[in-house]
Each structure stands twice: as structure tokens, then as C-alpha cells.
Scaffold this active site. Structure first.
Site, PDB file in Angstrom:
ATOM      1  N   CYS A 376      48.756  39.069  41.768  1.00  0.00           N
ATOM      2  CA  CYS A 376      48.394  38.424  43.049  1.00  0.00           C
ATOM      3  C   CYS A 376      47.660  37.129  42.713  1.00  0.00           C
ATOM      4  O   CYS A 376      46.449  37.019  42.885  1.00  0.00           O
ATOM      5  CB  CYS A 376      47.511  39.345  43.884  1.00  0.00           C
ATOM      6  SG  CYS A 376      48.082  41.047  44.034  1.00  0.00           S
ATOM      7  N   CYS A 494      37.690  41.214  46.762  1.00  0.00           N
ATOM      8  CA  CYS A 494      36.490  40.466  47.137  1.00  0.00           C
ATOM      9  C   CYS A 494      35.940  41.086  48.413  1.00  0.00           C
ATOM     10  O   CYS A 494      35.795  40.433  49.437  1.00  0.00           O
ATOM     11  CB  CYS A 494      36.811  38.989  47.334  1.00  0.00           C
ATOM     12  SG  CYS A 494      35.324  38.000  47.541  1.00  0.00           S
TER      13      CYS A 494
END
Length: 556
Positions: A376, A494
Site C-alpha cells: 500500500c 495510522c
């Protein structure tokens, strides 16, 4: 967090925003009345927590006769408050006086000259966020360049724009109280100015006179005296209480809701942080305060090109605490630094650097043949760090990104490095299995990076989590299929939100038979990362974004 691994999903909307914000539309459409723009604090029932009123009333168009009459009545009813113009906002000490440039700017506007540039830029950023769902951190730099702002003016515009975007829930509650109406009933362009003014009154040391007078001047220059009177009245009401008094008056009674209101977070996000903190939920105030503060700029020194020590000396920064490649800057435009322009350094949160380094430090079962994969990869920060280290070892990295424009960002980030970029969906990349190390830095809510994305906290909803969790599970499963026996996958987000972190990993261990490594051991020297086996970074403990990471090894 990387984004955009699911063609046609909600991330496509974010990608379209990214593409168009580099050339912001600066038209002033005074007739548009989309007053909220994602700025309300929503609970699960869709009720506005910030204002305590039902959302969605009918809105009159800008310039309508009824609206003008309402605003004149409001202004008239507040004359007594306006007469107390010599008071400092919220009872703050007299030392907190108006900056000289603020008074001069108000005077220029009274004479028909342009209003002060920093506040005009901040207002236009708020307008772009509200009208076009723009990203503040993409709009602001373009406006600063276009209008030639630098130094103190640029710093003021940045503080006001980003600060107001972060504080929308609290600001809107105060505005609604001062106006005697819901924010949905206030014309959008006026709401932008009110948010800017209330932010100055309650969350900066700018004096009350400058905060009110410059906001009134901005309104008068664009809309005339009638609407300027309305803005003046609302801001005078806002200045009658200290920030603490407004919290006491408007915050929810429950402890989490009160802290969320005080530090300008939606309650569901504050609750997600509290859940992730677990037994240390007493740290919630510290998390929210760190999330609400202006973060340092983090740079990464490219291995093989420059050391962190050299980068700190060249830039005047400070070497990082945790990553051997990190440097901290207190502010400024990092794009103007020579090491960044020359590709020897880049902007990257230290937590993101630690994720990449954990992948490289994870113990394999068997030799490392040098096949690494970033599944990713957009926009390319972690791929670049992996590629720089791979180049030293004579290895190569494959980087996957489904969106063509983001794949181009990856190519720019990894220029001259041994990284091959593939435009593909990470769930069906078409790559041959057999990788030694795979990074799955999955698309997520981004709750761990809210301090760097000012308006994001008001855009994300609990409904976003459901679709993202499905995507995260699918990406991790795809990575497992590409991993050789004895190889390691590092899964990271995150976000500290439990459904996106420990739940995803526990599911993978159960379904895939993965061996979960103690990820804390892959972060040498980094303290206080949780109870394991995953690791959680926090802004209040580590000064990084709230990155979660877990390492899974495939049995032979």
C-alpha cells in the site's frame, strides 16, 4: 497511513480532492450556504453534539430579506455587549493585546483598502474546506505562494487556518450560542469569518479588539455594514466568557464528552482513544491535548545520502529520539530546504519511519533473498526509506498503488532507488509470491494523524470504520498469500482504533495460522509501546503520530 487501495470506494473521493486542491478555486460565492462542511460533531444518531440542537434546519440564501432582518435584530440586541469593546476576550490579562498589524489591517479595511492578507488567506482556507471539502494542508500552501505571504504573515495565516479547522466543534457551539440560532441557519461565508474570529478570541493570545475588529472588517469589505453588525454582535457575545466558562456552559456532562468538547474532538474519536488506552485511559486528556497542538515537522534523512546528524546541522533541526534517520524542525517550509530539494531528505513522521524499520528488523525463518514488498505504497514515504536501505544491501522493493496519480507520487519519491512501482489493487496485484518481507500500511481512518490533518476529525464518522475494516482484512490476507514460508508481514495503521488494529491482527492469527512476533522488540530503544505483542505509538508519549504495528511470521 496510506490510502486508495480500493477502486471506487470512499477513498476515491479523497483522491479527487487531492488532485484538485493543488490549484484551489478562490471564487467567493457569497450565495452558497453550505454552512457546516463536515464541521459538526456527530454522535451515532446524527445529532449535533457541539450545539445541542437538531441538525439540518432550512437555510435562507445569502442576501435574503428575512435573513438580513434577523441579523439586524441580533446586532441591535447586542449593542450593550458591543459597548464593552475595551474588554479583553474572556477576561484574559491585559498583556494579551492586539498585534499592531491587526489594528492596521482593520483601519485599511475601513478606508476601503484590502483587508489584512493573513486573515484573508485563513478565511479563504476555511471557505474552501467548507464549500469544497478541500484539504487545508493542500489549499494553504498554494494561497500563501499566490499572495506572496512569508515570515510572520505566513505563520499567522497558518495558525489561524489550521487552528480553526481543528477546533470547529467547539467554535460552532459558541457561535450558535452567541447567534441564538443553529449554525445551519447562518450563511456559509459569514460562518467562516465567525469561526476565524471566535478561534482568535478563545484559542490564541490575540487581543479581543483585533479579533473582533479584523473579523468585522473582513465581513464589511465583502458583504457590507448589515452583515458586519451581525458578526460584531456574535463575536462580542463570544468574548464575554473565558474558554473555561464556555466549556462549563456547553460541554456534555460525561467525562469523555467533556474532554472531547474541551479539546475539540468528536466524542466518538475521544472514546476510541480511551478504549485503545485501556487501563491507562486516564491519559486521555494528554492524548487529546497532544492531538490538538501544532506538531513539529519531522524529516527523514535518506540512508546512503546524508545522516541525521548532517541533516540536523544543515537545517538547524534536532536529531530524532527514536529513528536513526529522523530530524525535528520547529517550523518553516521544509520544501525550501536544500536537502529536501535535492532528494536527500523528505518530510516523514518519525512513527512512519519506525514502521519501515520494524519490517527490516523482523527475524525471518531462513535467509533474506532481498525480495521486499510495500503493498500500500502511496504516496511513497515508506517505499523510499525501504528502497534506500535495499539499495545499500543490493536488494529490490516492489511498491503497489492502485491510483495512477498516487503511483506517480511514489515514482517521484523513489526516483533513483531500486524500487519498481506497480499500478494495481493490492488485493489482486498479480505479483508472483515468494516475498521475504511485506509491509501492509493499510488504508485507515487516520485517527492517529489528526494533528497533521486539521479538518479530518470532523469528516470521519463511525460508519467509515466498517468498510475500512473489510479492506484491511482483505489486504492482509492478500499479503499473506504473497509471503514465502518463514517470511514476515508487518501490518500497520495510522490509527489506534481497536477495530482497525488488534482486532484485525487477532483475526489474521486465527484464520491464517500466523505466528505473531513481539513487535516491541523490533523498536529498539522505543519505550512504553503497550502490553504487546503489537506496538502502539502515541503523540503524547513518543511525539509521533499514533501508529499501530504488528509483525506476523508465516510458519514453514
Amino acid at each position: 497511513m496510506t490510502r486508495g487501495n480500493r477502486p471506487g470506494d470512499g477513498n476515491a473521493r479523497d483522491r479527487r480532492r487531492e488532485e484538485r486542491e493543488s490549484a484551489p478555486n478562490r471564487s467567493a460565492e457569497a450565495g452558497r450556504a453550505r454552512a457546516q462542511g463536515g464541521g459538526r460533531q456527530q454522535d451515532g444518531a446524527g445529532r449535533s453534539q457541539a450545539t445541542g440542537r437538531r441538525s439540518g434546519g432550512g437555510r435562507a440564501e445569502a442576501g435574503g430579506g428575512d435573513r438580513d432582518r434577523d441579523e439586524r435584530r441580533t446586532a441591535t440586541g447586542r449593542r450593550s455587549a458591543a459597548s464593552r469593546s475595551d474588554r479583553s476576550a474572556g477576561g484574559r490579562p491585559a498583556a494579551q493585546t492586539a498585534p499592531r498589524q491587526g489594528a492596521k489591517a482593520a483601519g485599511r479595511a475601513h478606508r476601503g483598502e484590502p483587508a489584512d492578507p493573513p486573515r484573508s488567506v485563513a478565511r479563504d482556507v476555511l471557505r474552501a474546506v467548507r464549500e469544497r471539502d478541500a484539504y487545508a494542508n493542500l489549499v494553504l500552501p498554494a494561497l500563501l505562494r499566490e499572495r506572496g505571504l512569508s515570515g510572520r504573515d505566513a505563520a499567522l495565516a497558518t495558525e489561524l487556518a489550521y487552528g480553526a479547522c481543528r477546533s470547529l466543534g467547539l467554535l460552532d457551539a459558541v457561535i450558535a450560542e452567541g447567534a441564538g440560532r443553529s449554525i445551519e441557519e447562518i450563511d456559509g461565508p459569514l460562518l467562516d469569518v465567525l469561526r476565524l474570529g471566535v478561534y482568535q478570541l478563545l484559542r490564541t493570545r490575540i487581543g479581543a479588539h483585533a479579533a473582533v475588529d479584523t473579523s468585522v472588517a473582513l465581513t464589511r469589505a465583502e458583504f457590507g455594514a448589515g452583515k458586519a453588525g451581525f458578526v460584531n454582535a456574535v463575536l462580542r457575545r463570544a468574548g464575554e466568557k473565558t474558554p473555561e466558562q464556555w466549556v462549563d456552559a456547553l460541554a456534555p456532562a460525561d467525562p469523555v464528552g467533556r474532554l472531547a468538547f474541551e479539546y475539540a474532538h468528536p466524542t466518538w474519536i475521544a472514546q476510541a482513544f480511551a478504549d485503545a488506552l485501556g487501563a491507562r485511559a486516564t491519559e486521555l486528556r494528554d492524548v487529546l491535548a497532544a492531538d490538538d497542538a501544532r506538531p513539529l515537522v519531522h524529516l527523514v534523512a535518506r540512508p546512503g545520502d546524508i545522516t541525521a546528524e548532517e541533516l540536523a546541522l544543515v537545517t538547524g533541526g534536532e536529531e530524532g529520539r527514536w529513528s536513526p534517520y529522523a530530524v525535528y524542525l520547529d517550523g518553516g517550509d521544509p520544501g525550501k530546504l536544500e536537502p529536501v530539494r535535492e532528494g536527500m531528505a523528505a518530510v516523514q513522521d518519525e512513527g512512519s519511519q519506525l514502521v519501515a524499520l520494524a519490517l527490516l528488523g523482523a527475524p525471518l525463518d531462513g535467509p533474506d533473498t532481498g525480495r521486499w514488498l510495500d503493498l500500500c505504497a502511496g504516496p511513497g514515504g515508506k517505499a523510499a526509506l525501504l528502497g534506500a536501505i535495499a539499495g545499500i544491501d543490493g536488494f529490490r522493493v516492489d511498491a503497489v498503488e492502485p491510483a495512477a496519480h498516487r503511483a506517480e507520487l511514489v515514482r517521484k519519491a523513489v526516483r533513483d532507488l531500486p524500487v519498481d512501482v506497480h499500478v494495481a489493487d493490492g488485493r489482486a496485484s498479480g505479483l508472483a509470491p515468494g516475498y521475504d518481507r511485506i509491509l501492509v500500511d493499510a488504508p485507515c481512518t487516520g485517527l492517529g494523524a489528526l494533528r497533521r490533518r486539521p479538518e479530518a476529525r470532523w469528516r470521519r464518522t463511525q460508519e467509515d470504520v466498517r468498510d475500512l475494516v473489510v479492506l484491511q482484512r482483505e489486504l492482509l490476507t492478500a499479503a499473506w498469500g504473497l509471503l514465502r514460508p518463514g517470511g514476515v508481514v508487518v501490518y500497520s495503521t495510522c490509527s489506534p482504533h481497536l477495530p482497525e488494529t488488534v482486532s484485525i491482527v487477532a483475526d489474521a492469527v486465527r484464520r491464517l495460522g500466523a505466528e505473531q512476533l513481539d513487535t516491541r522488540e523490533l523498536l529498539p530503544g522505543v519505550t512504553d509501546t503497550g502490553d504487546g505483542p503489537g506496538a502502539q505509538l502515541w503523540p503524547h508519549r513518543h511525539g509521533t503520530d499514533a501508529m499501530f504495528l504488528a509483525a506476523l511470521r508465516k510458519p514453514r
